[in-house]
Design a protein around this motif. Structure first.
Motif, PDB file in Angstrom:
ATOM      1  N   GLU A 512       9.001  -4.223  -4.750  1.00  0.00           N
ATOM      2  CA  GLU A 512       8.220  -3.103  -4.232  1.00  0.00           C
ATOM      3  C   GLU A 512       9.090  -2.185  -3.386  1.00  0.00           C
ATOM      4  N   GLU A 513       9.005  -0.874  -3.672  1.00  0.00           N
ATOM      5  CA  GLU A 513       9.684   0.150  -2.876  1.00  0.00           C
ATOM      6  C   GLU A 513       8.615   1.152  -2.453  1.00  0.00           C
ATOM      7  N   VAL A 514       8.188   1.075  -1.201  1.00  0.00           N
ATOM      8  CA  VAL A 514       7.068   1.871  -0.724  1.00  0.00           C
ATOM      9  C   VAL A 514       7.541   3.298  -0.451  1.00  0.00           C
ATOM     10  N   ILE A 515       6.772   4.271  -0.932  1.00  0.00           N
ATOM     11  CA  ILE A 515       7.061   5.679  -0.675  1.00  0.00           C
ATOM     12  C   ILE A 515       6.281   6.086   0.567  1.00  0.00           C
ATOM     13  N   ASP A 516       6.993   6.411   1.640  1.00  0.00           N
ATOM     14  CA  ASP A 516       6.342   6.674   2.919  1.00  0.00           C
ATOM     15  C   ASP A 516       5.261   7.752   2.861  1.00  0.00           C
ATOM     16  N   PRO A 517       5.530   8.907   2.210  1.00  0.00           N
ATOM     17  CA  PRO A 517       4.512   9.955   2.264  1.00  0.00           C
ATOM     18  C   PRO A 517       3.353   9.733   1.298  1.00  0.00           C
ATOM     19  N   LEU A 518       3.336   8.604   0.586  1.00  0.00           N
ATOM     20  CA  LEU A 518       2.282   8.370  -0.390  1.00  0.00           C
ATOM     21  C   LEU A 518       1.295   7.354   0.179  1.00  0.00           C
ATOM     22  N   VAL A 519       0.020   7.701   0.160  1.00  0.00           N
ATOM     23  CA  VAL A 519      -1.036   6.821   0.646  1.00  0.00           C
ATOM     24  C   VAL A 519      -1.873   6.368  -0.533  1.00  0.00           C
ATOM     25  N   CYS A 520      -2.051   5.057  -0.678  1.00  0.00           N
ATOM     26  CA  CYS A 520      -2.931   4.494  -1.706  1.00  0.00           C
ATOM     27  C   CYS A 520      -4.118   3.875  -0.989  1.00  0.00           C
ATOM     28  N   ALA A 521      -5.302   4.358  -1.280  1.00  0.00           N
ATOM     29  CA  ALA A 521      -6.476   3.882  -0.545  1.00  0.00           C
ATOM     30  C   ALA A 521      -7.673   3.712  -1.497  1.00  0.00           C
ATOM     31  N   PRO A 522      -8.531   2.734  -1.306  1.00  0.00           N
ATOM     32  CA  PRO A 522      -8.326   1.593  -0.388  1.00  0.00           C
ATOM     33  C   PRO A 522      -7.390   0.563  -0.989  1.00  0.00           C
ATOM     34  N   VAL A 523      -6.901  -0.364  -0.194  1.00  0.00           N
ATOM     35  CA  VAL A 523      -6.064  -1.471  -0.656  1.00  0.00           C
ATOM     36  C   VAL A 523      -6.648  -2.761  -0.091  1.00  0.00           C
ATOM     37  N   PRO A 524      -7.017  -3.720  -0.931  1.00  0.00           N
ATOM     38  CA  PRO A 524      -7.093  -3.590  -2.396  1.00  0.00           C
ATOM     39  C   PRO A 524      -8.277  -2.710  -2.793  1.00  0.00           C
ATOM     40  N   PHE A 525      -8.342  -2.331  -4.079  1.00  0.00           N
ATOM     41  CA  PHE A 525      -9.407  -1.442  -4.553  1.00  0.00           C
ATOM     42  C   PHE A 525     -10.297  -2.200  -5.535  1.00  0.00           C
ATOM     43  N   GLN A 526     -11.415  -1.545  -5.881  1.00  0.00           N
ATOM     44  CA  GLN A 526     -12.319  -2.157  -6.850  1.00  0.00           C
ATOM     45  C   GLN A 526     -12.494  -1.238  -8.061  1.00  0.00           C
ATOM     46  N   ASN A 527     -13.413  -0.260  -7.985  1.00  0.00           N
ATOM     47  CA  ASN A 527     -13.705   0.576  -9.153  1.00  0.00           C
ATOM     48  C   ASN A 527     -12.923   1.892  -9.187  1.00  0.00           C
ATOM     49  N   SER A 528     -12.221   2.185  -8.092  1.00  0.00           N
ATOM     50  CA  SER A 528     -11.405   3.394  -8.067  1.00  0.00           C
ATOM     51  C   SER A 528     -10.487   3.337  -6.859  1.00  0.00           C
ATOM     52  N   PHE A 529      -9.444   4.182  -6.893  1.00  0.00           N
ATOM     53  CA  PHE A 529      -8.611   4.345  -5.711  1.00  0.00           C
ATOM     54  C   PHE A 529      -8.019   5.744  -5.728  1.00  0.00           C
ATOM     55  N   ARG A 530      -7.463   6.160  -4.591  1.00  0.00           N
ATOM     56  CA  ARG A 530      -6.870   7.480  -4.458  1.00  0.00           C
ATOM     57  C   ARG A 530      -5.388   7.347  -4.163  1.00  0.00           C
ATOM     58  N   LEU A 531      -4.601   8.219  -4.816  1.00  0.00           N
ATOM     59  CA  LEU A 531      -3.199   8.394  -4.453  1.00  0.00           C
ATOM     60  C   LEU A 531      -3.102   9.731  -3.736  1.00  0.00           C
ATOM     61  N   ILE A 532      -2.590   9.706  -2.500  1.00  0.00           N
ATOM     62  CA  ILE A 532      -2.519  10.918  -1.685  1.00  0.00           C
ATOM     63  C   ILE A 532      -1.047  11.193  -1.358  1.00  0.00           C
ATOM     64  N   ASN A 533      -0.539  12.348  -1.792  1.00  0.00           N
ATOM     65  CA  ASN A 533       0.848  12.731  -1.509  1.00  0.00           C
ATOM     66  C   ASN A 533       0.869  13.540  -0.224  1.00  0.00           C
ATOM     67  N   THR A 534       1.204  12.876   0.890  1.00  0.00           N
ATOM     68  CA  THR A 534       1.224  13.548   2.194  1.00  0.00           C
ATOM     69  C   THR A 534       2.593  14.136   2.519  1.00  0.00           C
ATOM     70  N   GLY A 535       3.556  13.978   1.602  1.00  0.00           N
ATOM     71  CA  GLY A 535       4.898  14.473   1.847  1.00  0.00           C
ATOM     72  C   GLY A 535       5.087  15.894   1.341  1.00  0.00           C
ATOM     73  N   SER A 536       6.326  16.394   1.448  1.00  0.00           N
ATOM     74  CA  SER A 536       6.642  17.776   1.062  1.00  0.00           C
ATOM     75  C   SER A 536       7.211  17.877  -0.348  1.00  0.00           C
ATOM     76  N   GLU A 537       7.469  16.733  -1.005  1.00  0.00           N
ATOM     77  CA  GLU A 537       8.118  16.737  -2.303  1.00  0.00           C
ATOM     78  C   GLU A 537       7.116  16.410  -3.407  1.00  0.00           C
ATOM     79  N   THR A 538       7.205  17.146  -4.516  1.00  0.00           N
ATOM     80  CA  THR A 538       6.308  16.904  -5.647  1.00  0.00           C
ATOM     81  C   THR A 538       6.699  15.615  -6.366  1.00  0.00           C
ATOM     82  N   ILE A 539       5.703  14.825  -6.749  1.00  0.00           N
ATOM     83  CA  ILE A 539       5.923  13.651  -7.598  1.00  0.00           C
ATOM     84  C   ILE A 539       5.798  14.118  -9.044  1.00  0.00           C
ATOM     85  N   ASN A 540       6.877  13.993  -9.819  1.00  0.00           N
ATOM     86  CA  ASN A 540       6.934  14.567 -11.160  1.00  0.00           C
ATOM     87  C   ASN A 540       6.116  13.794 -12.180  1.00  0.00           C
ATOM     88  N   HIS A 541       6.061  12.485 -12.034  1.00  0.00           N
ATOM     89  CA  HIS A 541       5.361  11.679 -13.022  1.00  0.00           C
ATOM     90  C   HIS A 541       4.904  10.376 -12.376  1.00  0.00           C
TER      91      HIS A 541
END
Length: 594
Positions: A512-541
């Motif tokens: 595992e390599e955690v990306i600091d500006p990326l928030v995954c919520a909730p953890v753990p998840f059930q029927n859905s989760f959100r990826l939130i890019n709180t940083g200044s750089e675009t995630i390409n893929h």
């Protein structure tokens, strides 16, 4: 040296199967008469029928380059930006791998005062001129092939480059959105010549045959092979007869799975030549020398295909005979021996002939188009369509079976078994492949066919007789591939369609390599989760895999300060791995579903 078998054949076959008064019914496509021209068929508007591209000189000395749209057998001239020309070639091709047909035109243009080469990109049936950095050429022949095996069609061209004699042979590598002239090998000079390519021995390297007059105006034919390891052509020893005013064509005349060679033109003694060389997998051996015509430096004066629906390749050739009569001649293939067959009933039209096959009326047999002159009036003939009315019926081939793919890391091997057909023998069938990168919505190998299986071109399949292919270094994601069979009347089977995933390794063992500006919520998840890019750089893929390495979901872009809602109702409980492309970095993160 192997013993050469030569059969000189000039008699007509007398089988009752060939007793039919009129095979081809000619009808004009347009009022324009063309000589010193060229023809090509292709479905440029993807409506399911193929359209006709024409060029040449018309009555009065003017020139035309015209696209005729085919609407159920009715032809209408289309407004295009194509430059008018003659003594050259007009071709459909696909330079940008988007599975539509672009156009390339070469020749002499009076409007430009000399040789020209022009390319036009097709966007939804609308053509726009683009500059692909190709030299101007006249008295030219052009073929397209993926010589360097990068998935894009390269260009091989011969002609008077920039209008100057002696002529040249040029190899252009397709470097995406442009072409680069490859000067790693200098071919011999060639005047009024032609060329064609195939893989003679199925070793993965392209073979090239060129023929014409050399710089001393002597007859010449040469054999060259592209060395993939060294990335250049090398000259091969050959005993092929030198040919001037030449035409070169590869086809499988005996349906043994190896491409044979047809040479047409004038031989070393300036006698008319129509020569068939058999490919035994190692050598090209002359097996038939047929009564012939003079090509008169015409472009595409010879076509090969199954015109009598018996499954083997026949020949139609146009030109001038020994009495300087304009004519066409048909040679039917009977148990691998060709014979001139006047019962086909072709008119005395010929001279500077151009011919092109296409099944225009959808009855699964080969019709053809014609430009040239009428021997009776000596005048140019209007562009004509010859509809095939021969009584024998052709049926579509079966689709390949045992269609399979094997993925290993970032490589995949695609394979299929040989198909069967009621007419064409098994080894004579060819195969047409399409490979689509679903994750990026782009073709890796365009099939030049509609998704329904209808061909956009009248050609053999792009895999020729091969039944497998390997792709390496594929990007991770989802791919769709499709394969179909093509018979000797260029009739396709349905597509067999499969999908596979490139996971680029066993993701269950990732650290595992955690990306600091990326928030995954909730953890753990059930029927859905959100990826939130709180940083200044675009995630390409973003790609998400299960513990077995199977891709379960992918997304192209997650911009800065943006979030992505992902539904997971269909996912099994357990561990998943998210792979992120951020700039030039690839990072991973583990997530868990309860």
């Amino acid at each position: 040296m192997k013993k050469i078998k030569i059969f000189v054949v000039s008699m007509a076959l007398s089988s009752a199967n060939f007793l039919q008064a009129q095979w081809f019914e000619p009808e004009p496509i347009s009022g324009d008469s063309l000589v010193f021209g060229n023809l090509d068929w292709g479905d440029y508007d993807q409506d399911g029928d193929q359209d006709l591209l024409t060029m040449g000189a018309i009555v009065g000395g003017d020139q035309k380059t015209v696209l005729y749209r085919n609407d159920g057998g009715s032809f209408t001239e289309v407004e295009t930006p194509f430059l008018r020309a003659q003594n050259g070639s007009c071709n459909f091709f696909d330079y940008d791998n988007d599975n539509d047909l672009d156009v390339l035109v070469t020749g002499f243009s009076s409007a430009e005062g000399g040789a020209i080469t022009r390319t036009y990109r097709n966007d939804g049936g609308i053509f726009t001129e683009i500059d692909l950095k190709l030299k101007n050429a006249m008295f030219s022949t052009v073929v397209f092939a993926d010589v360097d095996k990068d998935g894009y069609q390269d260009i091989l061209m011969t002609g008077w480059i920039e209008g100057a004699a002696p002529g040249e042979v040029l190899y252009y590598r397709n470097v995406v959105d442009s072409f680069a002239l490859d000067t790693s090998f200098l071919f011999p000079a060639l005047n009024f010549g032609a060329l064609d390519v195939t893989d003679l021995d199925h070793d993965g390297n392209i073979d090239l045959i060129i023929a014409g007059s050399d710089d001393t105006w002597s007859q010449y034919t040469g054999h060259f092979e592209y060395d993939l390891a060294e990335k250049t052509f090398v000259e091969k020893e050959t005993e092929l007869e030198g040919i001037s005013d030449a035409w070169v064509k590869f086809f499988d005349y005996n349906d043994d799975g190896y491409d044979d060679l047809l040479l047409y033109g004038l031989g070393n003694d300036y006698e008319k030549r129509l020569l068939i060389y058999e490919n035994d997998g190692e050598d090209l051996n002359l097996v038939q020398s047929l009564d012939s015509l003079s090509s008169s430096t015409a472009k595409n004066p010879v076509i090969t295909g199954d015109i009598d629906n018996d499954g083997d390749n026949d020949i139609i050739v146009g030109g001038v005979n020994e009495d300087w009569d304009y004519t066409m001649m048909a040679y039917l293939n009977h148990e691998n021996v060709y014979a001139y067959s006047p019962e086909v009933g072709l008119p005395e039209w010929g001279s500077n002939t151009s011919l092109a096959f296409c099944d225009v009326d959808g009855d699964l047999d080969l019709d053809f188009s014609f430009t040239g002159r009428d021997n009776v009036t000596i005048d140019e003939v209007a562009v004509h369509l010859f509809k095939n009315e021969y009584a024998a019926v052709n049926t579509p081939p079966n689709a390949p079976e045992l269609v399979n793919h094997v993925v290993e890391d970032s490589a995949v091997t695609l394979s299929w078994s040989r198909a069967v057909d009621n007419e064409t023998r098994e080894l004579g069938l060819t195969y047409n492949l399409g490979l689509y990168y679903s994750s990026e919505s782009e073709w890796i190998i365009p099939p030049h066919a509609l998704l329904s299986g209808e061909r956009m071109v009248t050609k053999r399949g792009n895999m020729l007789q091969d039944t497998s292919i390997v792709f390496e270094d594929l990007d991770f994601g989802t791919y769709e591939w499709r394969i179909q069979t093509i018979d000797n009347s260029f009739v396709p089977s349905d597509f067999i369609v499969k999908t596979f995933e490139i996971t680029d390794g066993p993701y269950a063992s990732l650290t595992e390599e955690v990306i600091d500006p990326l928030v995954c919520a909730p953890v753990p998840f059930q029927n859905s989760f959100r990826l939130i890019n709180t940083g200044s750089e675009t995630i390409n893929h973003i790609a998400i895999y299960d513990v077995a390495g199977k891709l379960v979901s992918s997304f192209d872009v997650l911009s800065s300060n943006a979030e992505l809602n992902i539904a997971t109702e269909e996912w099994q409980s357990g561990l998943y791995f998210v792979r992120f492309n951020v700039g030039n970095n690839v990072l991973n993160q583990k997530i868990m579903k309860n």
